[in-house]
Design a protein around this motif. Sequence first.
Motif, PDB file in Angstrom:
ATOM      1  N   GLU A 181       3.377  -1.845  -4.004  1.00  0.00           N
ATOM      2  CA  GLU A 181       4.675  -2.261  -3.480  1.00  0.00           C
ATOM      3  C   GLU A 181       4.886  -1.602  -2.117  1.00  0.00           C
ATOM      4  OE1 GLU A 181       6.516  -4.460  -4.946  1.00  0.00           O
ATOM      5  OE2 GLU A 181       5.376  -4.585  -6.837  1.00  0.00           O
ATOM      6  N   ARG A 182       5.833  -2.141  -1.341  1.00  0.00           N
ATOM      7  CA  ARG A 182       6.090  -1.578  -0.021  1.00  0.00           C
ATOM      8  C   ARG A 182       6.430  -0.087  -0.102  1.00  0.00           C
ATOM      9  NH1 ARG A 182       7.374  -3.892   4.978  1.00  0.00           N
ATOM     10  NH2 ARG A 182       5.947  -5.510   4.218  1.00  0.00           N
ATOM     11  N   SER A 183       7.197   0.309  -1.108  1.00  0.00           N
ATOM     12  CA  SER A 183       7.576   1.713  -1.249  1.00  0.00           C
ATOM     13  C   SER A 183       6.355   2.590  -1.523  1.00  0.00           C
ATOM     14  CB  SER A 183       8.609   1.875  -2.366  1.00  0.00           C
ATOM     15  OG  SER A 183       8.093   1.437  -3.604  1.00  0.00           O
ATOM     16  N   TRP A 184       5.354   2.040  -2.235  1.00  0.00           N
ATOM     17  CA  TRP A 184       4.145   2.820  -2.517  1.00  0.00           C
ATOM     18  C   TRP A 184       3.370   3.075  -1.224  1.00  0.00           C
ATOM     19  CZ3 TRP A 184       2.666   5.147  -7.047  1.00  0.00           C
ATOM     20  CH2 TRP A 184       1.397   5.719  -7.054  1.00  0.00           C
ATOM     21  N   TRP A 185       3.289   2.058  -0.386  1.00  0.00           N
ATOM     22  CA  TRP A 185       2.637   2.243   0.909  1.00  0.00           C
ATOM     23  C   TRP A 185       3.283   3.397   1.671  1.00  0.00           C
ATOM     24  CZ3 TRP A 185      -1.715   0.230   2.935  1.00  0.00           C
ATOM     25  CH2 TRP A 185      -2.249  -0.932   2.355  1.00  0.00           C
ATOM     26  N   GLN A 186       4.605   3.373   1.756  1.00  0.00           N
ATOM     27  CA  GLN A 186       5.304   4.347   2.579  1.00  0.00           C
ATOM     28  C   GLN A 186       5.290   5.751   1.972  1.00  0.00           C
ATOM     29  OE1 GLN A 186       6.442   3.957   5.597  1.00  0.00           O
ATOM     30  NE2 GLN A 186       6.060   1.775   5.769  1.00  0.00           N
ATOM     31  N   ASN A 187       5.443   5.835   0.655  1.00  0.00           N
ATOM     32  CA  ASN A 187       5.613   7.141   0.020  1.00  0.00           C
ATOM     33  C   ASN A 187       4.330   7.758  -0.491  1.00  0.00           C
ATOM     34  OD1 ASN A 187       8.423   6.920   0.409  1.00  0.00           O
ATOM     35  ND2 ASN A 187       8.673   5.829  -1.534  1.00  0.00           N
ATOM     36  N   SER A 188       3.314   6.934  -0.768  1.00  0.00           N
ATOM     37  CA  SER A 188       2.101   7.461  -1.410  1.00  0.00           C
ATOM     38  C   SER A 188       0.814   7.159  -0.657  1.00  0.00           C
ATOM     39  CB  SER A 188       1.992   6.918  -2.843  1.00  0.00           C
ATOM     40  OG  SER A 188       3.105   7.310  -3.615  1.00  0.00           O
ATOM     41  N   ALA A 189       0.659   5.946  -0.139  1.00  0.00           N
ATOM     42  CA  ALA A 189      -0.631   5.555   0.429  1.00  0.00           C
ATOM     43  C   ALA A 189      -0.924   6.249   1.754  1.00  0.00           C
ATOM     44  CB  ALA A 189      -0.681   4.035   0.616  1.00  0.00           C
ATOM     45  N   TYR A 190       0.060   6.323   2.626  1.00  0.00           N
ATOM     46  CA  TYR A 190      -0.185   6.825   3.976  1.00  0.00           C
ATOM     47  C   TYR A 190      -0.229   8.348   4.072  1.00  0.00           C
ATOM     48  CZ  TYR A 190       0.363   2.244   6.198  1.00  0.00           C
ATOM     49  OH  TYR A 190       0.193   0.948   6.598  1.00  0.00           O
TER      50      TYR A 190
END
Length: 384
Positions: A181-190
Amino acid sequence: MTVFKLNENQLKEAMKLSEYAFQFQIAEDQIEERIETMKQHHQVYGINENDQLAAKFHLLPLSIYLGNNQLKMGGIAGVATYPEYRRKGFVKELLKEALFQIKDQGMSVSLLHPFSVPFYRKFGWELFSNRMKYILNKSDLIMKNHPNGTVKRLTKEDHSAEIERVYEQYAEQFNGMLVRERSWWQNSAYGNQFIAIYYDDNGNASGYFMYSVHNRKMNVTEFIALTSNARISLWNFICQHDSMVEQVEMTIFERDPLHFMLKEPRIKAELTPYFMARIVDLDAFLAQYDFQWNHIDQGLILHIEDDLLLDNQKSVQLHAGQILNAHDTDAGIHLSINTLTAVLFGYQRPRELVLAGLIAGSEACIEQLEALIPNRPPFFSDFF
């Protein structure tokens, strides 16, 4: 003992237990942000002893890819107990509650990163994905002939739908990749990484990698290329850092063709078993699985053992696109829920696990099972 779901006012207690058990400390200015993330994305369950939180785990309702299919998945994280409460069976009760919640909430499979593989195997989880780490020296950074297209360096503030599309196309080639999800990209992936994206001459993104540079070392945590031009251009971008770094560490898919791009392919490589998976709702999982029905012309019976979730301990017949309860018979294949998970995720082929003594069945049945399972590898590049 009673397992209960922590309310918002108790999340700070869970965070303190994590700090103690995993030996880290959250900066004061990050505490509220961590708690807000837990409120939005975690379900935290625990056990009290003497009115104090003694043990807990986090359930993350997520989804994964199995090829083009998306399955709801319950991620298990943050399993911890204070030392004075260990060896009292608290974690066993927590994991039983986790499996109940996962199934009750409509998730057919669970993933976790194990602190001990043998421990989680006792509860039905099995290895399903490896982690490959390549360590390259500055001398290995030799550029290839430069194809058309451009590479742009961005940060998570520049995140876009086109990056997500590249990831999705890549993830659909595997079993187990996380649906982000978009939130996962911002909070976890990067994290605090840069992202380098390749664009072809038409301005279409077809590859990227995420990385950081610190103390003359580049750390590449994700490398995705959908085309050869993307792969070569991104590799050349890594090589352009040869004046800045002495070493490059790359974490990539274990069968990535990087070796064939290197002038000297005998580099240091570390292959480590990484994440574990467990089929929790057998009927739901089998119903969603893309068996290759056209490759067999007769039914196959699976006898599945699951000592913890008795609904999964059954015999099923796979026949003509249907999954049916099988009559009592010794014919077919006998295997545990652990082994079935490893096989259906593509971590090991049936013949390999026959040799390991984990599957029993006739040669004809093994051939049928081999034919039913797609030749699609597992991979998991995230962490929780």
